[in-house]
Design a protein around this motif. Structure first.
Motif, PDB file in Angstrom:
ATOM      1  N   GLU A 153       2.040   1.952  -3.434  1.00  0.00           N
ATOM      2  CA  GLU A 153       0.960   2.519  -4.247  1.00  0.00           C
ATOM      3  C   GLU A 153       0.796   4.019  -3.963  1.00  0.00           C
ATOM      4  O   GLU A 153       0.591   4.809  -4.868  1.00  0.00           O
ATOM      5  N   ASP A 176      -3.567   3.316   4.551  1.00  0.00           N
ATOM      6  CA  ASP A 176      -2.575   3.350   3.483  1.00  0.00           C
ATOM      7  C   ASP A 176      -1.279   2.638   3.845  1.00  0.00           C
ATOM      8  O   ASP A 176      -0.283   2.757   3.152  1.00  0.00           O
ATOM      9  N   LEU A 227      -9.903   4.718   5.893  1.00  0.00           N
ATOM     10  CA  LEU A 227      -8.978   4.541   4.776  1.00  0.00           C
ATOM     11  C   LEU A 227      -7.592   4.270   5.343  1.00  0.00           C
ATOM     12  O   LEU A 227      -7.042   5.097   6.070  1.00  0.00           O
ATOM     13  N   GLU A 280     -10.899   3.541  -7.394  1.00  0.00           N
ATOM     14  CA  GLU A 280     -10.047   2.841  -8.362  1.00  0.00           C
ATOM     15  C   GLU A 280     -10.773   1.588  -8.817  1.00  0.00           C
ATOM     16  O   GLU A 280     -11.613   1.051  -8.091  1.00  0.00           O
ATOM     17  N   ASN A 326      -4.319   8.125  -0.440  1.00  0.00           N
ATOM     18  CA  ASN A 326      -4.710   6.956  -1.213  1.00  0.00           C
ATOM     19  C   ASN A 326      -4.577   5.733  -0.329  1.00  0.00           C
ATOM     20  O   ASN A 326      -3.635   5.638   0.442  1.00  0.00           O
ATOM     21  N   GLY A 327      -5.509   4.808  -0.439  1.00  0.00           N
ATOM     22  CA  GLY A 327      -5.424   3.592   0.352  1.00  0.00           C
ATOM     23  C   GLY A 327      -6.613   2.699   0.128  1.00  0.00           C
ATOM     24  O   GLY A 327      -7.363   2.847  -0.842  1.00  0.00           O
ATOM     25  N   ARG A 328      -6.786   1.765   1.047  1.00  0.00           N
ATOM     26  CA  ARG A 328      -7.858   0.779   0.976  1.00  0.00           C
ATOM     27  C   ARG A 328      -8.823   1.009   2.136  1.00  0.00           C
ATOM     28  O   ARG A 328      -8.396   1.240   3.265  1.00  0.00           O
ATOM     29  N   ARG A 337     -12.221  -1.656  -0.921  1.00  0.00           N
ATOM     30  CA  ARG A 337     -12.134  -0.823  -2.119  1.00  0.00           C
ATOM     31  C   ARG A 337     -10.967   0.155  -2.010  1.00  0.00           C
ATOM     32  O   ARG A 337     -10.742   0.751  -0.963  1.00  0.00           O
ATOM     33  N   GLN A 338     -10.208   0.307  -3.075  1.00  0.00           N
ATOM     34  CA  GLN A 338      -9.077   1.231  -3.145  1.00  0.00           C
ATOM     35  C   GLN A 338      -9.580   2.566  -3.677  1.00  0.00           C
ATOM     36  O   GLN A 338     -10.361   2.589  -4.629  1.00  0.00           O
ATOM     37  N   ARG A 342      -9.638  -4.776  -8.385  1.00  0.00           N
ATOM     38  CA  ARG A 342      -8.548  -5.628  -8.907  1.00  0.00           C
ATOM     39  C   ARG A 342      -8.955  -7.064  -8.926  1.00  0.00           C
ATOM     40  O   ARG A 342      -9.699  -7.575  -8.256  1.00  0.00           O
ATOM     41  N   LEU A 364       0.826  -1.203   0.000  1.00  0.00           N
ATOM     42  CA  LEU A 364       0.000   0.000   0.000  1.00  0.00           C
ATOM     43  C   LEU A 364       0.863   1.258   0.000  1.00  0.00           C
ATOM     44  O   LEU A 364       0.558   2.229  -0.699  1.00  0.00           O
ATOM     45  N   THR A 382      -8.711   7.204  -3.808  1.00  0.00           N
ATOM     46  CA  THR A 382      -7.964   8.414  -3.473  1.00  0.00           C
ATOM     47  C   THR A 382      -8.969   9.430  -2.970  1.00  0.00           C
ATOM     48  O   THR A 382     -10.019   9.615  -3.586  1.00  0.00           O
TER      49      THR A 382
END
Length: 126
Positions: free
Chosen positions: A32, A76, A74, A123, A53-55, A98-99, A126, A29, A101
């Motif tokens: 990313e 990261d 969130l 994003e 940004n993160g999950r 979910r990823q 995946r 992470l 920003t």
């Protein structure tokens, strides 16, 4: 290749081999975050306008007497920023795993970093 490069390569190999799944996930992470140019959550401070940004780890609807809120944590790999969507019960795509920003001003609530009503970009899964 110099002996210093070999030692560094071996050290990285053994670090990766002995790391836990959560440590490896945190490193991924953080890579990313660096790639997309976002600020690591661990470096964010109150009052800054940031892009993180993160999950999403958790998403919870919190009924309040005067204003319902949807809160999403969130992560990261360095820290957690809670995204607070005021007046919302749910938002399509805002779900654990979910990823995304998010952009907004960092506030502190109960010693936790929060962004109220952030601008966000999901994003692709995946």
């Amino acid at each position: 290749m110099s002996s210093t490069d070999e030692r560094t390569g071996l050290r990285k190999f053994f670090d990766r081999l002995t790391a836990t799944d959560s440590e490896l996930d945190a490193r991924d992470l953080q890579r990313e975050v660096a790639k997309c140019g976002a600020m690591p959550a661990g470096q964010c401070s109150r009052g800054q306008v940031v892009s993180v940004n993160g999950r999403l780890r958790t998403v919870a609807y919190t009924p309040r007497t005067n204003l319902p809120t949807l809160e999403a944590d969130l992560w990261d790999g360095s820290d957690v920023v809670t995204l607070v969507f005021l007046g919302r019960r749910s938002i399509a795509g805002i779900e654990p795993g979910r990823q995304l920003t998010a952009r907004g001003r960092i506030a502190i609530r109960d010693d936790r970093k929060v962004i109220y009503n952030p601008y966000y970009e999901l994003e692709a899964p995946r």
